[in-house]
Design an enzyme around this catalytic site. Sequence first.
Site, PDB file in Angstrom:
ATOM      1  CD  GLU A 202      98.421   4.065  57.505  1.00  0.00           C
ATOM      2  OE1 GLU A 202      98.330   3.523  58.714  1.00  0.00           O
ATOM      3  OE2 GLU A 202      99.386   4.839  57.384  1.00  0.00           O
TER       4      GLU A 202
ATOM      5  CE  LYS B 256      88.582   3.611  62.255  1.00  0.00           C
ATOM      6  NZ  LYS B 256      88.693   2.653  63.318  1.00  0.00           N
TER       7      LYS B 256
ATOM      8  NE  ARG C 228      96.409   5.831  68.257  1.00  0.00           N
ATOM      9  CZ  ARG C 228      95.970   7.168  67.827  1.00  0.00           C
ATOM     10  NH1 ARG C 228      94.830   7.212  67.633  1.00  0.00           N
ATOM     11  NH2 ARG C 228      96.770   7.951  67.246  1.00  0.00           N
TER      12      ARG C 228
ATOM     13  CD  GLU D 223      93.951  -0.333  66.401  1.00  0.00           C
ATOM     14  OE1 GLU D 223      94.770   1.060  66.780  1.00  0.00           O
ATOM     15  OE2 GLU D 223      93.015  -0.268  66.802  1.00  0.00           O
TER      16      GLU D 223
ATOM     17  CG  PHE E  35      98.768   3.386  62.860  1.00  0.00           C
ATOM     18  CD1 PHE E  35      98.892   4.591  63.351  1.00  0.00           C
ATOM     19  CD2 PHE E  35      98.016   2.391  63.413  1.00  0.00           C
ATOM     20  CE1 PHE E  35      98.323   4.875  64.470  1.00  0.00           C
ATOM     21  CE2 PHE E  35      97.367   2.683  64.383  1.00  0.00           C
ATOM     22  CZ  PHE E  35      97.649   3.935  65.003  1.00  0.00           C
TER      23      PHE E  35
ATOM     24  NE  ARG F 215      87.806  13.424  67.447  1.00  0.00           N
ATOM     25  CZ  ARG F 215      88.139  12.318  67.615  1.00  0.00           C
ATOM     26  NH1 ARG F 215      88.305  11.401  66.660  1.00  0.00           N
ATOM     27  NH2 ARG F 215      88.070  11.806  68.857  1.00  0.00           N
TER      28      ARG F 215
END
Length: 578
Positions: A249, A251, A256, A300, A340, A415
């Site tokens: 995708e 960025k 956000r 975003e 997203f 993460r």
Amino acid sequence: MKFAVIADYFEKLEATTKRLEMFDILSELFKKAKPSEIDKLVYICQERIKPPYEGIEIGMAEKMLEKAIARATGTDLKKVSSLYKKKGDLGLVAEALASKQSFKLVKPKELTLNDVYEGFLKTALTSGAGAVERKISIISGLLSRANPKEAKYISRFVIGRLRLGIGDPTIMDSLSKAKVGDRSLREKIERAYNLCSDLGLVAKTLFEKGEKALEKFKVTPGKPIRMALAERLPSSKDIVKKIGKCAVEAKYDGFRLQCHKIGKKVFLFSRNLENMTHMFPEIVDAVKRLRHKEIIFEGEALTYNEATGELYPFQVTITRKRKYEIEKVAEELPLRMFVFDLLYVDGKDYTQEPYIKRRKKLESIFKKEDILQPSEMIITDNPEEIERFFEKEVSAGLEGVMAKRLDAPYSAGARNYNWIKLKRSYKGELADTIDVVIVGYLKGRGMRAKFGIGAVLVAVYDDKEDVFKTIAKVGSGFSEEQWVELRKMLDKIAVKHKPARVDSLIKPDVWVEPKYVITVNADEITRSPLHTAGRTEKHSGFALRFPRAVSFIRFDKKPEDANTVKEIEKMFKMQKKK
Ligand code: ATP
């Protein structure tokens, strides 16, 4: 539970410089709380009254607290102010003045945790005409019943200076130990926390209903889900090697947002899980128009130039932060949101579904050219195709691309390589900026002496140990005004000794509580015996070569959101490969 017990434990926590001791003290304290009280105790330890997304602040200025102390202890206001000048801490002032009161003939009723918490909550909820006076009177009511130690901590809490420096991971470990004697419940606690962002509620569920209830925790619209984060790799080849065929995708360098809709209500949460609904009225309207009753999705938000369609960078979007100008700014700088991820729709939790299924549903809800539109995306296993897509996005002014594993669930609060970022880099710079936490500052020499600050000592986060480890001294990148402002902000959070969660070989002139995150750039990551980040028996720590600040304080990040030691190690290895 008596508040005096809590004050005793807070004193022990304040005195320790070791994180393990902190964990023991805190778990002992949690053990003493009743199930009906544990949520309140957890919030107080987090130095808040409710979870962050509720946006409930106590709203007491120092001057108001001075009045409350004066009233509670029957002291002249001028004397309170002059004592404050001398001691520099209103907690200590309250403690000293309350000691003088202890000869009172009629002993007041002892404070309980409930009394204090309810007092804080009532103060926070008081608004409108006469609010200042009512807030002062609630707090002075509490202080007049407090013993000296209690008065110290109540005072510090109401002006946001409790400074116990306890992080969420330490709280989670301590809750587990209080309940079962070791850390074994940590994972379950964390999972529940990731789904609701309310550690008080999680603690209460565990203490009242037990482990099984934690396992049943579900996503709820209105309660933010802690956000999934991305790892980084140096090239498209590495990405394909790691996750194979994937979605790639664009960025976007925007703001956000996690959007929640429950019937007619809409909430927008920042990466930090703060409620940002007021900042983006046009997104709120667009979410209201969606045909689904309940939905949670992420994207975003970016401002753009209407004439050219060019997307503006984060710095432009963020100018909306100034509340009172939002309508005007909204007219000048229209907004778009690139969606997203989709997490929940009308009773169905999508977080456990694979990316590809979430994306399909997302594309059935959001359409190109609308205010809320799907992020640009291709699916491929060809590194060259990723490269071409990357070049196209970068030349359009974007930051790079995000590769996503097709079969991965949404990893709340984690993460990992389910998402991988690939960013454009500049010559002589690291492939990515680094977010670091300020843990102290050094007084300047020469030109800087006049500001009384010449460099900040900064650290990255060791998420395993829940400790901040130093990586650099940053002395450039800020303007003169920013240095002056920074010094003021840091003096407000200065502490006498090294905070328990900081690991450092360097002793700065002034230690500060780890609170503020800044973004820095550097030429490279090197090894240095001066720093503790990544330091082992065999290796010296990591350091940044020529670090410079590229942002002022990142208010959208908590100290635990700084880069981790693990990430620095990975970046160090990536740089060697190149
Ligand atoms: P992080 O959020 O990972 O701690 P950061 O704030 O420094 O780091 P980056 O490392 O640049 O930001 O990249 C991650 C961020 O990129 C996400 O938090 C999100 O805000 C943003 N982003 C932009 N486009 C996308 C996208 N298509 N998918 C996911 N995130 C995206």
